[in-house]
Design a protein around this motif. Sequence first.
Motif, PDB file in Angstrom:
ATOM      1  N   ILE A  96       4.535 -31.296   4.330  1.00  0.00           N
ATOM      2  CA  ILE A  96       5.582 -31.765   3.204  1.00  0.00           C
ATOM      3  C   ILE A  96       6.309 -33.444   3.820  1.00  0.00           C
ATOM      4  N   SER A  97       6.033 -34.317   2.746  1.00  0.00           N
ATOM      5  CA  SER A  97       6.286 -35.652   3.227  1.00  0.00           C
ATOM      6  C   SER A  97       7.305 -36.369   2.458  1.00  0.00           C
ATOM      7  N   GLU A  98       7.926 -36.772   3.547  1.00  0.00           N
ATOM      8  CA  GLU A  98       9.205 -37.454   1.726  1.00  0.00           C
ATOM      9  C   GLU A  98      10.082 -38.811   2.783  1.00  0.00           C
ATOM     10  N   THR A  99      10.519 -39.970   1.198  1.00  0.00           N
ATOM     11  CA  THR A  99      10.340 -40.917   1.818  1.00  0.00           C
ATOM     12  C   THR A  99      12.399 -40.713   2.113  1.00  0.00           C
ATOM     13  N   ARG A 100      12.324 -41.333   2.943  1.00  0.00           N
ATOM     14  CA  ARG A 100      14.627 -41.182   2.942  1.00  0.00           C
ATOM     15  C   ARG A 100      15.228 -43.067   2.946  1.00  0.00           C
ATOM     16  N   ILE A 101      15.954 -42.931   2.543  1.00  0.00           N
ATOM     17  CA  ILE A 101      16.211 -44.312   2.490  1.00  0.00           C
ATOM     18  C   ILE A 101      18.155 -44.197   3.782  1.00  0.00           C
ATOM     19  N   VAL A 102      17.291 -44.789   4.687  1.00  0.00           N
ATOM     20  CA  VAL A 102      19.302 -44.691   5.396  1.00  0.00           C
ATOM     21  C   VAL A 102      20.624 -45.826   5.685  1.00  0.00           C
ATOM     22  N   LYS A 103      21.306 -45.446   5.789  1.00  0.00           N
ATOM     23  CA  LYS A 103      22.701 -47.129   5.277  1.00  0.00           C
ATOM     24  C   LYS A 103      23.303 -46.984   6.782  1.00  0.00           C
ATOM     25  N   MET A 104      23.549 -48.222   6.775  1.00  0.00           N
ATOM     26  CA  MET A 104      24.159 -47.829   8.132  1.00  0.00           C
ATOM     27  C   MET A 104      25.417 -49.962   8.041  1.00  0.00           C
ATOM     28  N   SER A 105      26.210 -49.551   7.960  1.00  0.00           N
ATOM     29  CA  SER A 105      27.042 -50.778   8.113  1.00  0.00           C
ATOM     30  C   SER A 105      28.691 -51.222   8.908  1.00  0.00           C
ATOM     31  N   GLY A 165      16.630 -57.134  17.183  1.00  0.00           N
ATOM     32  CA  GLY A 165      17.321 -57.439  17.747  1.00  0.00           C
ATOM     33  C   GLY A 165      17.771 -59.225  17.327  1.00  0.00           C
ATOM     34  N   LYS A 166      18.013 -58.472  16.348  1.00  0.00           N
ATOM     35  CA  LYS A 166      18.130 -59.901  15.150  1.00  0.00           C
ATOM     36  C   LYS A 166      20.179 -58.894  15.054  1.00  0.00           C
ATOM     37  N   ARG A 167      20.934 -60.340  14.993  1.00  0.00           N
ATOM     38  CA  ARG A 167      22.373 -59.374  14.522  1.00  0.00           C
ATOM     39  C   ARG A 167      22.349 -59.689  12.777  1.00  0.00           C
ATOM     40  N   SER A 168      23.123 -58.959  12.508  1.00  0.00           N
ATOM     41  CA  SER A 168      23.727 -58.205  11.208  1.00  0.00           C
ATOM     42  C   SER A 168      24.897 -57.081  10.482  1.00  0.00           C
ATOM     43  N   ARG A 169      25.229 -57.508   9.932  1.00  0.00           N
ATOM     44  CA  ARG A 169      26.257 -56.237   9.478  1.00  0.00           C
ATOM     45  C   ARG A 169      25.916 -55.403   8.831  1.00  0.00           C
ATOM     46  N   ALA A 170      25.058 -55.666   8.476  1.00  0.00           N
ATOM     47  CA  ALA A 170      24.628 -54.277   6.741  1.00  0.00           C
ATOM     48  C   ALA A 170      22.756 -53.215   7.586  1.00  0.00           C
ATOM     49  N   VAL A 171      22.591 -52.655   7.339  1.00  0.00           N
ATOM     50  CA  VAL A 171      21.089 -52.166   7.714  1.00  0.00           C
ATOM     51  C   VAL A 171      20.828 -51.238   6.758  1.00  0.00           C
ATOM     52  N   GLU A 172      19.456 -51.206   6.237  1.00  0.00           N
ATOM     53  CA  GLU A 172      18.931 -50.638   5.254  1.00  0.00           C
ATOM     54  C   GLU A 172      17.521 -50.303   5.638  1.00  0.00           C
ATOM     55  N   MET A 173      17.178 -48.518   6.086  1.00  0.00           N
ATOM     56  CA  MET A 173      16.407 -48.516   6.895  1.00  0.00           C
ATOM     57  C   MET A 173      15.234 -47.639   5.694  1.00  0.00           C
ATOM     58  N   ASN A 174      13.980 -47.926   4.785  1.00  0.00           N
ATOM     59  CA  ASN A 174      12.919 -46.900   3.862  1.00  0.00           C
ATOM     60  C   ASN A 174      11.840 -46.327   5.232  1.00  0.00           C
ATOM     61  N   MET A 175      12.283 -45.188   5.318  1.00  0.00           N
ATOM     62  CA  MET A 175      11.117 -44.562   6.151  1.00  0.00           C
ATOM     63  C   MET A 175      10.393 -42.790   5.101  1.00  0.00           C
ATOM     64  N   ILE A 176       9.065 -42.751   6.158  1.00  0.00           N
ATOM     65  CA  ILE A 176       8.990 -42.139   5.428  1.00  0.00           C
ATOM     66  C   ILE A 176       8.673 -40.851   6.364  1.00  0.00           C
ATOM     67  N   ILE A 177       8.642 -39.570   6.321  1.00  0.00           N
ATOM     68  CA  ILE A 177       8.637 -38.765   7.498  1.00  0.00           C
ATOM     69  C   ILE A 177       7.901 -37.709   6.998  1.00  0.00           C
ATOM     70  N   SER A 178       6.651 -36.981   7.853  1.00  0.00           N
ATOM     71  CA  SER A 178       6.156 -35.750   7.416  1.00  0.00           C
ATOM     72  C   SER A 178       6.125 -34.929   8.465  1.00  0.00           C
ATOM     73  N   LEU A 179       6.713 -33.665   7.676  1.00  0.00           N
ATOM     74  CA  LEU A 179       6.673 -32.254   8.779  1.00  0.00           C
ATOM     75  C   LEU A 179       5.221 -31.191   7.747  1.00  0.00           C
ATOM     76  N   SER A 180       4.876 -30.553   9.358  1.00  0.00           N
ATOM     77  CA  SER A 180       3.673 -29.303   9.191  1.00  0.00           C
ATOM     78  C   SER A 180       4.346 -27.497   9.639  1.00  0.00           C
ATOM     79  N   PRO A 181       4.421 -26.374   8.907  1.00  0.00           N
ATOM     80  CA  PRO A 181       4.746 -25.707  10.068  1.00  0.00           C
ATOM     81  C   PRO A 181       3.554 -25.822  10.704  1.00  0.00           C
ATOM     82  N   LYS A 182       4.723 -25.231  11.922  1.00  0.00           N
ATOM     83  CA  LYS A 182       4.004 -25.406  13.337  1.00  0.00           C
ATOM     84  C   LYS A 182       2.653 -24.201  13.481  1.00  0.00           C
TER      85      LYS A 182
END
Length: 393
Positions: A96-105, A165-182
Motif C-alpha cells: 500500500i502506498s500513500e502520499t502525505r502532506i505534513v505541515k508545521m508552523s 539548515g534553512k530558517r522558516s516559520r512554516a514547513v510543508e512536506m509532501n512525502m510518499i510512504i509504501s508498506l507491505s505485510p511482513k
Amino acid sequence: MGLFSKSNNTEKIVAIFDIGSGSVGGAIVKIPTDKKSIPTIIKSARTEIAFRNELDFNTFLEDMLDALNKTATELYKSKLGAPEEIECVLASPWYISETRIVKMSKEHSFVFTKKIADELFNKEITALNDKYQSKYGGVESAPDVIEHHIMNVLLNGYSVPEPIGKRSRAVEMNMIISLSPKVCLEKIRKTISKTYHSTKVSFSSFSVASFIAVRDRYVSPDSYLLLDISGELTDVGIVSKGVLKATLSFPFGKKTFFKYMCSKLEVELRDAQELFSLHSSGTISKKLKDKLDPLFKSIENSWSEAFRACINTLPHTLTLPGTIFLTADADIRSWFVDVVRNEEYIQSMVAERKCTVVTLEGPEFLPMCNVKEGQCDPFLMIEAISVMRKREK
C-alpha cells in the motif's frame, strides 16, 4: 575474470524482480557507477501467475511465489553468476502506498533540521500503520515500511530543493510512504533464497519507479496521470507540477477482463484469449463480432465506473491532468487505450476536454536503459532506470 568480479568498481550487478498481480518478471542488470552511463539488462524472464476464477489472497500469494521461484530459477540457469543485490519492485496488491502532506508552523522562525524531518516522518508512519491495520485487517501481519521519499519541501510557501539548515516559520512536506505485510516480504525473501543464497533483498514500489522513469524521460508535461493496468488491479498515480501527489488503485485488470469473458461466454481462458485476439485483429466472423461487441462494451463500462469511483476519492483540489502514461501487457494494451480515450468522464475533467494517452512499451526507454538480450520489457526497463537513479543519490 568473471562477469561478476568484485574487482570491477565501475558497475554493480543487480537482480530486479517485477512482482505484479498478473505475472512476475526478472532481470539481471548492470548498474554503472558513472552517472553519465545507463543500466544494461543482460538477461530477462517473465512467468505468468496462475489464472483462477475465484480470488483468495492466500492462494494468490502462493501462486505469486511459485511464479517468482520459476522466474528466479530461469535467471539462475543462465549461469551469469550471483548478483550483488536484489531489488523487488512490488505492484498492487502486495503493498500500500500513500502520499502525505505534513505541515508545521511556529510563531518565530526556526532552523529546519533532519531531526524535525524525521519526527514528522515517524508521526506519519504511525498514522499510516493504523490505517493499514484497519483496511487490511484480514491479513494476519503487521506492515513493514519498504520505502519512503520526501517528494517536495515548502518553506514559508516556497519550494526549496535543499531545505535542511534553512530558517522558516512554516514547513510543508509532501512525502510518499509504501508498506507491505511482513509475512509477504518474508515469503518473498525465502523464495528468492532458494536460488540466490544470502544476497541482500530490498523492496520498492512500481508507482515510485514509474514516476522516476517517466519524469526523467519526458521533460514535459510536468503534470500527468500514471496508469498501470496489471492482472487483477489498476494503479493510478497523479503527478502535479513534477510532484507525485496521490496514488490509488481499484480491483479491475487484465484478468478481470478475461474472467468476465469466460463467465459470460462459458468458455475456458484459452478460448477467451483466442476470441479476443481474433476480434482485435479484425479477423473474426461478423456473427461472432456482433456477439462480442456488446460484451466488450459492458466490460468497458465496468472499468470506467470503477475508474470514476477511484478518481472521485481524490481531494477536489487535485485536477485530472490531460496526459496519461499507460503501462499494460501488450495483448490488452490497445483495448485499454481505446477505453481511456473514449472515457467521457476523463474528457470532461481535463483541460480543453482532450486526453492524450502515451503508451509505455519499452523502446522509448532505450536512451536510458540498454537491453542486451530479449524484448524490451517496459516494466523491467522502468525499474532498472529507477534503481540506478536511487543509487545516484
